[in-house]
Design a protein around this motif. Sequence first.
Motif, PDB file in Angstrom:
ATOM      1  N   UNK A 101       0.964  -1.236   0.031  1.00  0.00           N
ATOM      2  CA  UNK A 101       0.092  -0.024   0.068  1.00  0.00           C
ATOM      3  C   UNK A 101       0.864   1.263   0.003  1.00  0.00           C
ATOM      4  N   UNK A 102       1.906   1.248   0.505  1.00  0.00           N
ATOM      5  CA  UNK A 102       2.885   2.275   0.641  1.00  0.00           C
ATOM      6  C   UNK A 102       4.320   1.737   0.533  1.00  0.00           C
ATOM      7  N   UNK A 103       5.154   2.528  -0.352  1.00  0.00           N
ATOM      8  CA  UNK A 103       6.446   2.164  -0.838  1.00  0.00           C
ATOM      9  C   UNK A 103       7.279   3.418  -0.260  1.00  0.00           C
ATOM     10  N   UNK A 104       8.207   3.051   0.515  1.00  0.00           N
ATOM     11  CA  UNK A 104       9.333   4.079   1.130  1.00  0.00           C
ATOM     12  C   UNK A 104      10.546   4.039   0.509  1.00  0.00           C
ATOM     13  N   UNK A 105      10.844   5.003  -0.312  1.00  0.00           N
ATOM     14  CA  UNK A 105      12.391   4.966  -0.794  1.00  0.00           C
ATOM     15  C   UNK A 105      12.951   6.453  -0.296  1.00  0.00           C
ATOM     16  N   UNK A 106      13.511   6.006   0.879  1.00  0.00           N
ATOM     17  CA  UNK A 106      14.131   7.209   1.535  1.00  0.00           C
ATOM     18  C   UNK A 106      15.745   7.302   1.586  1.00  0.00           C
ATOM     19  N   UNK A 107      16.145   8.453   1.122  1.00  0.00           N
ATOM     20  CA  UNK A 107      17.401   8.662   1.014  1.00  0.00           C
ATOM     21  C   UNK A 107      18.322   7.486   0.255  1.00  0.00           C
ATOM     22  N   UNK A 122      10.731  -0.835  -8.357  1.00  0.00           N
ATOM     23  CA  UNK A 122       9.969  -0.915  -7.152  1.00  0.00           C
ATOM     24  C   UNK A 122       8.317  -0.493  -7.485  1.00  0.00           C
ATOM     25  N   UNK A 123       8.115   0.106  -8.704  1.00  0.00           N
ATOM     26  CA  UNK A 123       6.910   0.407  -8.914  1.00  0.00           C
ATOM     27  C   UNK A 123       5.954  -1.072  -9.116  1.00  0.00           C
ATOM     28  N   UNK A 124       6.606  -2.059  -9.357  1.00  0.00           N
ATOM     29  CA  UNK A 124       6.197  -3.359  -9.705  1.00  0.00           C
ATOM     30  C   UNK A 124       5.607  -3.913  -8.291  1.00  0.00           C
ATOM     31  N   UNK A 125       5.815  -3.394  -7.444  1.00  0.00           N
ATOM     32  CA  UNK A 125       5.655  -3.961  -6.133  1.00  0.00           C
ATOM     33  C   UNK A 125       4.229  -3.060  -5.607  1.00  0.00           C
ATOM     34  N   UNK A 126       3.936  -2.223  -6.226  1.00  0.00           N
ATOM     35  CA  UNK A 126       2.632  -1.194  -5.931  1.00  0.00           C
ATOM     36  C   UNK A 126       1.392  -1.778  -6.689  1.00  0.00           C
ATOM     37  N   UNK A 127       0.260  -1.396  -6.228  1.00  0.00           N
ATOM     38  CA  UNK A 127      -0.978  -1.462  -6.909  1.00  0.00           C
ATOM     39  C   UNK A 127      -1.498  -0.262  -7.502  1.00  0.00           C
ATOM     40  N   UNK A 128      -2.536  -0.124  -8.087  1.00  0.00           N
ATOM     41  CA  UNK A 128      -2.994   1.065  -8.513  1.00  0.00           C
ATOM     42  C   UNK A 128      -3.112   2.112  -7.510  1.00  0.00           C
ATOM     43  N   UNK A 129      -3.409   1.916  -6.224  1.00  0.00           N
ATOM     44  CA  UNK A 129      -3.652   3.078  -5.126  1.00  0.00           C
ATOM     45  C   UNK A 129      -2.650   3.157  -4.442  1.00  0.00           C
ATOM     46  N   UNK A 130      -1.259   2.431  -4.563  1.00  0.00           N
ATOM     47  CA  UNK A 130      -0.110   2.594  -3.956  1.00  0.00           C
ATOM     48  C   UNK A 130       0.575   3.961  -3.914  1.00  0.00           C
ATOM     49  N   UNK A 131       0.931   4.507  -2.805  1.00  0.00           N
ATOM     50  CA  UNK A 131       1.577   5.809  -2.828  1.00  0.00           C
ATOM     51  C   UNK A 131       3.123   5.376  -2.426  1.00  0.00           C
ATOM     52  N   UNK A 132       3.774   6.345  -3.003  1.00  0.00           N
ATOM     53  CA  UNK A 132       5.406   5.984  -2.977  1.00  0.00           C
ATOM     54  C   UNK A 132       5.833   7.495  -2.341  1.00  0.00           C
TER      55      UNK A 132
END
Length: 291
Positions: A101-107, A122-132
């Motif tokens: 549901x959330x993918x964090x890519x910090x620093x 890493x967008x492959x690990x999200x669905x249509x409503x995922x927030x990055x």
Amino acid sequence: MKFFIEKEDSYGYLKRLRFVSDIVQYKLENSKSIKILDVGCGTGLYLSIPLANMWKDKVYIFGFDIDIPSINFLKDYIERNSISNIKPISNIAEIKNEKFDIVIISEVLEHVESPINFLREFTHYGHEETLYLITIPNGYGIFEIDSLFYNILRLQLRILKNFKNKIFPKSNIKNQEVTTGATCSESPHINFFTYCAIKNIFYKANLEVIKYKGRTFACGPIISRLINRFDILIRINSFLGEKLPPQFVSGWMFVLKKSSVEYKKSKDCIFYNSICHKIYSRLKVYINKQQ
């Protein structure tokens, strides 16, 4: 052990945690529980662990990092503190069938060879409503400039120290105390983004910015020694980070979603491809690798 972010500092670690936690809270308004992927989680002390403790029964976090000492530290920490809603992983294949549901890519993007391909992966690990949630330093902000001067100074001092040791060799070497922070790895920055360039990278990775927030105005190994001594300077620094244009702050924080418009070839930022940027980047990379 403390989370290192009980109060704000010049780097804005507490502001970053609040930024991320606001998005987690937003997601939980429409779901009983959510799954989070923390890419480049490091030791977990600054994001994964605080988030897991905030929502013990509502959030399950997969902490991914290729640095084995950092992952081992995180594994040991959650075992000793009985944290059950974090799963540390060092092999991305372990989650090949997961959606988050959330993918964090910090620093992280400043450390990778191909930021566009990295984001696409890493967008492959999200669905249509995922927030990055992506945070990154301004490649031309005070932090990077401060770090450049600091690393040049360190390099000069190390050369002098090595010269001195050859003339006056020491027979006994004391063990240095090892401290643990965001990561156990030594991974220098290899990318130095302008604001225009990072937005262009998002576009090429089919990501659309839906929220932006500046982190702090000034930070770095030199100037932070002054700012962190006074609470008033920390507050002013944080305030300026939000109010100044993105080009003048030290770090950026973004919330993104998958774009509904497919990427079409566009012109890159002129300065980002200029000879000045190439000279600056190569100097920074060279100095960083000497540390």
